[in-house]
Design a protein around this motif. Sequence first.
Motif, PDB file in Angstrom:
ATOM      1  N   ASP A   1       6.139 -12.084 -12.866  1.00  0.00           N
ATOM      2  CA  ASP A   1       4.839 -11.429 -12.825  1.00  0.00           C
ATOM      3  C   ASP A   1       3.737 -12.482 -12.997  1.00  0.00           C
ATOM      4  OD1 ASP A   1       2.987  -9.436 -12.646  1.00  0.00           O
ATOM      5  OD2 ASP A   1       3.908  -8.159 -14.181  1.00  0.00           O
TER       6      ASP A   1
ATOM      7  N   GLN B   1       4.137   0.217  -1.596  1.00  0.00           N
ATOM      8  CA  GLN B   1       4.938  -0.651  -2.468  1.00  0.00           C
ATOM      9  C   GLN B   1       6.423  -0.530  -2.142  1.00  0.00           C
ATOM     10  OE1 GLN B   1       3.588   0.886  -6.196  1.00  0.00           O
ATOM     11  NE2 GLN B   1       1.855  -0.515  -6.348  1.00  0.00           N
TER      12      GLN B   1
ATOM     13  N   GLN C   1       1.241  -8.689  -3.584  1.00  0.00           N
ATOM     14  CA  GLN C   1       0.787  -7.996  -4.788  1.00  0.00           C
ATOM     15  C   GLN C   1       1.476  -6.644  -4.922  1.00  0.00           C
ATOM     16  OE1 GLN C   1      -1.134  -9.201  -7.261  1.00  0.00           O
ATOM     17  NE2 GLN C   1      -0.551  -7.329  -8.333  1.00  0.00           N
ATOM     18  N   GLN C   2       1.670  -5.953  -3.800  1.00  0.00           N
ATOM     19  CA  GLN C   2       2.352  -4.657  -3.853  1.00  0.00           C
ATOM     20  C   GLN C   2       3.799  -4.842  -4.293  1.00  0.00           C
ATOM     21  OE1 GLN C   2       1.583  -3.476   0.123  1.00  0.00           O
ATOM     22  NE2 GLN C   2      -0.442  -2.621  -0.315  1.00  0.00           N
TER      23      GLN C   2
ATOM     24  N   ASP D   1       3.667  -5.417  -8.054  1.00  0.00           N
ATOM     25  CA  ASP D   1       3.388  -4.168  -8.767  1.00  0.00           C
ATOM     26  C   ASP D   1       4.606  -3.249  -8.742  1.00  0.00           C
ATOM     27  OD1 ASP D   1       0.850  -5.096  -9.225  1.00  0.00           O
ATOM     28  OD2 ASP D   1      -0.085  -3.904  -7.622  1.00  0.00           O
TER      29      ASP D   1
ATOM     30  N   LYS E   1       6.913  -1.939 -11.949  1.00  0.00           N
ATOM     31  CA  LYS E   1       7.130  -0.526 -12.245  1.00  0.00           C
ATOM     32  C   LYS E   1       8.616  -0.206 -12.338  1.00  0.00           C
ATOM     33  CE  LYS E   1       2.850   1.395 -10.283  1.00  0.00           C
ATOM     34  NZ  LYS E   1       2.280   2.290  -9.247  1.00  0.00           N
TER      35      LYS E   1
END
Length: 338
Positions: free
Chosen positions: A214, A298, A320-321, A324, A328
């Motif tokens: 991350d 995503q 970035q997707q 993310d 998650k």
Amino acid sequence: MTTLSLHNPASVVGPLVSPVRGSFDWLIEAYQASPRFLDLPAATRRSYAGVLRRVANYELKDGRRFGSLPLASITPGAADQIYAKLKIRPDGSKRLRSAMLSMRVCQRAWSVAQRRYSSEMPALNPFAKMGISYRPTPTRPVTYAELIRFVAMADRLGDHSIGTAAMLAYFWLQRQVDILERLSWEHYRPADAPGIVRIFHHKTHEMIDIPLVDTDGSPLWPEMCERLDHTCRRGPLIIMRDRPDRLRKSYLPWREDYFRHRVADIRAAAGIDSEVKFMGLRHGGNTEGADADLSDAQLRALSGHRTASMVVTYARTSMQQRRDGARKRRDARENLLE
């Protein structure tokens, strides 16, 4: 109309000499020599060749093989008859998907040969417009708990590589053929980008870069990276057999059939439902993503499933997707263990 009588196809041997020109055997030979066949993936070529061999080896009531028939004598009615026989197993159960595939491959082979030998081929393709359809049984997604049980049993039985393959399918959503035949150590933490893994999807011809950490430096795939970082490198591919080949005295890649049988053995030993298939791992990973409230963008960014319009819309923010989405999914797994 040609009348068919079903005997054991495996007991019938195909012609050992060049087929008679204009026969169904000749059509198969012409198709398998064509670029349309040779450009297919190796596994698909093997599958199609087996399908055509099965059809050609069906025996007529007079003892002749279907493959020996002149193409001009093969009518739509004969195609309907062989489909009716193919879709019933010797024990009486149905195999609709296999039978439909047989007809589709025959249709394709006929069309390809017809374009090349139009003056020698009948104008009517008897395998076209048969009006058959098949509704596949939905693939049951593998749960995270089942993945953990499967991997633990694979390790216990000495099949570490199969446990790793299962994790790759679940976490990074890669298909079995790409895991066994294409995923190499060069794709994991490559020299030019050590913070990613490159995952290839042959169905969409997509090579996507999945981030491993991350923005704050925390690992996005801690289970997967720890597994790979402690895996012995036995060849260029990440997934190699766990024991040296008895004849070659070296580690070899997994063959599809042997891999499938070992997966079934491990699944049974782990007490996992026999309906669970390896492809269910990829479905399970996608389901985990949906349950973790990943957006459609995503999910597609992680799985490599993108339409042409989505490539234009989402390409600039895909990394970035993926980050993310990975976060998650990691957080959702951690919540399950609390």
